[in-house]
Design an enzyme around this catalytic site. Structure first.
Site, PDB file in Angstrom:
ATOM      1  NE  ARG A  90      -3.796  -1.989  -0.330  1.00  0.00           N
ATOM      2  CZ  ARG A  90      -3.906  -2.717  -1.440  1.00  0.00           C
ATOM      3  NH1 ARG A  90      -3.182  -2.470  -2.496  1.00  0.00           N
ATOM      4  NH2 ARG A  90      -4.756  -3.708  -1.500  1.00  0.00           N
ATOM      5  CD  GLU A  93      -2.938   1.082  -3.981  1.00  0.00           C
ATOM      6  OE1 GLU A  93      -3.817   0.798  -4.805  1.00  0.00           O
ATOM      7  OE2 GLU A  93      -3.035   0.800  -2.761  1.00  0.00           O
ATOM      8  CB  SER A 116      16.996  15.167   3.440  1.00  0.00           C
ATOM      9  OG  SER A 116      17.917  14.306   4.074  1.00  0.00           O
TER      10      SER A 116
END
Length: 149
Positions: A90, A93, A116
């Site tokens: 996820r 995703e 960063s």
């Protein structure tokens, strides 16, 4: 003899389960955030001597394992290019769907550069919601502009 940092991670996870230890307890004892401490215990951060020794006490680690906690790790812990664990997938995703949006908005606000992951902090909290609790994740990284030369 321990041959790599992954063996120490396995020792830590085994002790965590057998002793019923929570990450926030380890973090409090070490004096760092639960997010950084967990990353360190999972082999993604380098502990200083005092932190490593404290972790060794908590998890019952040998002197050799404590020494491994102080070695700069090979960062990047995903075993495959595309994660197969549902929770990790996820996140993949999210970056696949919203990555270009995040990039565009950071560049619009800050200019040409990166966020960063070295000068970075993270906070993960449970957020109560009547429709089902939510996971609140705050990522904060220093902006590093690209140089012109």
């Amino acid at each position: 003899m321990i041959s790599d940092r992954n063996e120490v991670t396995s020792m830590i996870l085994s002790a965590k389960v057998s002793k019923g230890i929570k990450w926030h307890q380890v973090a409090e004892a070490i004096g760092m955030s639960k997010e950084w401490t967990t990353a360190g215990c999972l082999g993604q951060m380098t502990f200083n001597k005092a932190q490593a020794e404290r972790a060794g006490e908590i998890f019952g680690l040998s002197d050799e394992a404590v020494a491994w906690l102080q070695v700069v790790p090979y960062k990047g812990s995903l075993p495959t290019a595309v994660p197969t664990d549902p929770l990790l997938y996820r996140w993949y995703e999210i970056v696949s769907v919203y990555g270009t949006t995040i990039k565009e908005l950071i560049h619009e606000e800050f200019g040409d550069g990166i966020m960063s992951a070295i000068d970075f902090s993270m906070d993960i909290q449970r957020e109560a919601d009547p429709k089902g609790d939510r996971v609140n994740v705050v990522l904060s990284g220093k902006f590093l502009p690209y140089k012109s030369y």
